[in-house]
Design an enzyme around this catalytic site. Structure first.
Site, short mmCIF file in Angstrom:
data_model
loop_
_atom_site.label_atom_id
_atom_site.label_comp_id
_atom_site.label_asym_id
_atom_site.label_seq_id
_atom_site.Cartn_x
_atom_site.Cartn_y
_atom_site.Cartn_z
N LYS A 165 -62.14 -11.31 0.83
CA LYS A 165 -62.62 -11.20 2.21
C LYS A 165 -63.96 -11.93 2.36
O LYS A 165 -64.85 -11.79 1.51
CB LYS A 165 -62.79 -9.72 2.59
CG LYS A 165 -61.46 -8.97 2.72
CD LYS A 165 -61.68 -7.53 3.15
CE LYS A 165 -60.42 -6.69 3.00
NZ LYS A 165 -59.54 -6.67 4.16
N GLU A 207 -59.28 4.23 7.36
CA GLU A 207 -58.16 3.62 8.08
C GLU A 207 -57.62 4.64 9.08
O GLU A 207 -57.63 5.84 8.79
CB GLU A 207 -57.04 3.26 7.10
CG GLU A 207 -57.43 2.23 6.07
CD GLU A 207 -56.27 1.92 5.13
OE1 GLU A 207 -55.58 0.93 5.37
OE2 GLU A 207 -56.05 2.70 4.19
N HIS A 225 -60.75 -1.55 -4.91
CA HIS A 225 -61.57 -2.12 -3.84
C HIS A 225 -62.98 -1.53 -3.78
O HIS A 225 -63.97 -2.25 -3.72
CB HIS A 225 -60.91 -1.89 -2.47
CG HIS A 225 -59.46 -2.30 -2.42
ND1 HIS A 225 -58.98 -3.41 -3.07
CD2 HIS A 225 -58.39 -1.75 -1.79
CE1 HIS A 225 -57.68 -3.52 -2.83
NE2 HIS A 225 -57.30 -2.53 -2.07
C1 BG6 Z 1 -54.34 -1.79 -0.09
C2 BG6 Z 1 -53.90 -0.36 -0.17
O1 BG6 Z 1 -54.76 -2.25 -1.33
O2 BG6 Z 1 -55.39 -1.91 0.84
C3 BG6 Z 1 -53.49 0.16 1.18
O3 BG6 Z 1 -52.82 -0.26 -1.07
C4 BG6 Z 1 -54.58 -0.08 2.20
O4 BG6 Z 1 -53.17 1.53 1.12
C5 BG6 Z 1 -55.04 -1.53 2.15
O5 BG6 Z 1 -54.08 0.24 3.47
C6 BG6 Z 1 -56.24 -1.74 3.04
O6 BG6 Z 1 -56.50 -3.12 3.11
P1 BG6 Z 1 -57.32 -3.72 4.34
O7 BG6 Z 1 -57.49 -5.17 3.96
O8 BG6 Z 1 -56.51 -3.51 5.56
O9 BG6 Z 1 -58.61 -2.98 4.38
#
Ligand code: BG6
Length: 502
Positions: A191, A225, A249
């Site tokens: 990102k 989320e 992450h």
């Molecule tokens: C993924 C997870 O790695 O990242 C998901 O497995 C999650 O559960 C996603 O929704 C979130 O990614 P982003 O880029 O939308 O923040």
């Protein structure tokens, strides 16, 4: 023709070529790279999967639908599609049988003859994680990755299910490939706003001198989320928020905030510095885990006016599932720079807002210079990296309110990507795929980083496994998670931060 003549001709194999990731992310990303002239002059993309398509054209049409729906580009996608898709083909093959790899060998030989050069070979494993070891073994057995300089294998997350399985997988891969051939994806690292943390920290003189326990009170990372697990219940039942988001992450974001300045931008140097952070993260015991962590699971309820199921009512989820959809953890980086500075992190599904925020809360400055009446709204400085969906960096500082008296109030200075740059930022997968094609591993997870990250969360996983949750579901959709998460930070006299409403 869109091309980059400096890059070696490349064959990209997508194993799982008919899957969701290919449709939503990989092909839109590769097509954007093509439009922007980042793909090599000579390339082919070969999808391999078990789904049946009548012809390459049928496959290509399905991919085009994916591009139309999921690409960041809404205009200009039609023009170059015919020339791009001419390089895309599909083969209905079983990845667990040897014949498939014989075919791959033949295609590689044919292309090498046609191009009159040894092509770069990329094998993208967009398949169920349990298939990764077997496919890797077959690639090795058929000598499809012999040349370490020109063959690469890309692994999607999850990489391992726990410390033991990740270590075993690393060990297995290590017997067959060089570490430089293994690209373990953590898409957060691709990102733009995440990469900009390094630019912000190490290309500016302003903050680095105060990036230290003497000035920083604490750090917060929120990855929230609004969606639930949607149709991924089958996967999520074996994962949970800690494995799905924290092990990878969030710990990577934490590393970028806490790492020491790298000596260079060499891939291993940056990863070494991050590894130092992972190794300095306090190892808590299973017995202590409850004092450092909180878990939650969303109930059925209402999300922005719409009725939504609870986690236990989702497809492929057990009605008694103990799996957490929310996790909050207090970490400490036990080194000289960060001694006793808490890093509070939280992540959850079905929450109030989609937001990824990193907040650096500075310590309060002394108030001596100002009369008490001036300082009623005294606030310490705060720096916020808003990673997504709002993309900005903001600094809060005290200013004098206009008027005859000296009254202080907090104000914000905001750097907003959309205002500062006209170019649309690339999607994470564009950056990552380009790096794989060019052979740059900086933004990928090395074996030792993966293992160190598993090591850190293992005691929490074990503690949670030992004591099944008695209060699940324990948070409503459209909320900020369970009450215990508030308590985790409130007991230290602090509170969770979110962006002010627009
Ligand atoms: C993924 C997870 O790695 O990242 C998901 O497995 C999650 O559960 C996603 O929704 C979130 O990614 P982003 O880029 O939308 O923040």
């Amino acid at each position: 023709m869109a091309s980059n003549t400096n890059i070696n001709p490349t064959i990209i194999f997508i194993f799982g070529g008919s899957g969701d990731l290919t449709n939503r992310k990989l092909i839109p990303a590769l097509y954007n790279l093509y439009i922007d002239n980042y793909l090599p002059e000579k390339f082919v993309i070969i999808g391999v999967g078990r789904t049946h398509f009548e012809s390459d054209d049928e496959y290509r049409n399905k991919l085009l639908e994916g591009v139309q729906e999921f690409s960041r580009r809404k205009e200009e996608i039609k023009d170059k599609w015919p020339s791009f898709s001419a390089a895309v083909s599909y083969h209905e093959l079983d990845l667990l049988v040897d014949d498939t790899y014989e075919s791959i060998n033949n295609w590689v030989t044919d292309k090498a003859a046609e191009w009159n050069v040894k092509p770069t070979l990329i094998y993208y494993l967009s398949v169920a994680p349990q298939l990764a070891p077997e496919i890797s073994k077959k690639l090795a057995a058929h000598k499809l990755c012999e040349d370490k300089a020109t063959s690469r294998i890309v692994f999607e997350k999850p990489f391992g299910h726990n410390l033991q399985s990740a270590t075993e997988l690393n060990k297995l891969l290590g017997t067959m490939f060089g570490e430089e051939q293994i690209y373990r994806i953590d898409h957060y690292l691709g990102k733009e706003t995440v990469q900009n943390i390094l630019a912000f920290r190490f290309a500016n003189a302003l903050f680095e001198p105060i990036w230290h326990k003497s000035y920083i009170d604490h750090v917060q990372i929120t990855v929230a989320e609004t969606v639930g697990v949607e149709d991924r219940g089958g996967y999520y039942e074996h994962a949970g928020a800690l494995r799905d988001m924290v092990q990878n992450h969030i710990l990577q974001l934490l590393c970028m905030i806490a790492m020491e300045p790298p000596v260079s931008f060499d891939g291993n140097e940056i990863r070494n510095k991050k590894l130092d952070v992972l190794q300095a993260l306090r190892r808590i015991t299973t017995e202590e885990a409850h004092a450092y962590s909180v878990r939650g699971q969303y109930a059925a309820g209402w999300m922005k006016g719409k009725e939504v199921p609870g986690y236990r009512q989702e497809k492929n989820v057990s009605p008694q599932s103990p799996v957490e959809t929310f996790a909050a953890v207090k970490f400490f980086v036990d080194n000289w720079r960060w001694e006793n500075v808490p890093f509070y992190v939280r992540t959850g599904k079905s929450m109030n807002e989609k937001t990824t925020l990193i907040t650096i809360q500075f310590k309060e400055s002394p108030r001596y210079s100002f009369p008490a009446s001036a300082a009623e709204t005294w606030r310490p400085n705060r720096l916020i990296f808003s990673i997504q969906p709002q993309m900005d960096i903001r600094i809060r500082f005290q200013a004098k309110k206009p008027g005859p008296d000296m009254i202080l109030s907090p104000v914000e200075m905001v750097f907003n990507y959309a205002d500062a740059y006209k170019e649309q930022e690339p999607e994470a997968y564009e950056t990552l795929l380009e790096d794989v094609i060019e052979g740059n591993p900086t933004l990928f997870m090395r074996a030792d980083q993966i293992e160190a990250a598993w090591e850190v969360i293992t005691p929490i996983l074990e503690a949670w496994q030992k004591r099944p949750p008695v209060d699940f579901p324990n948070y409503a959709p459209d909320s900020w998670g369970p009450e215990d998460a508030e308590a985790l930070i409130a007991k230290d006299g602090r509170h969770w931060l979110s962006l002010p409403p627009k």
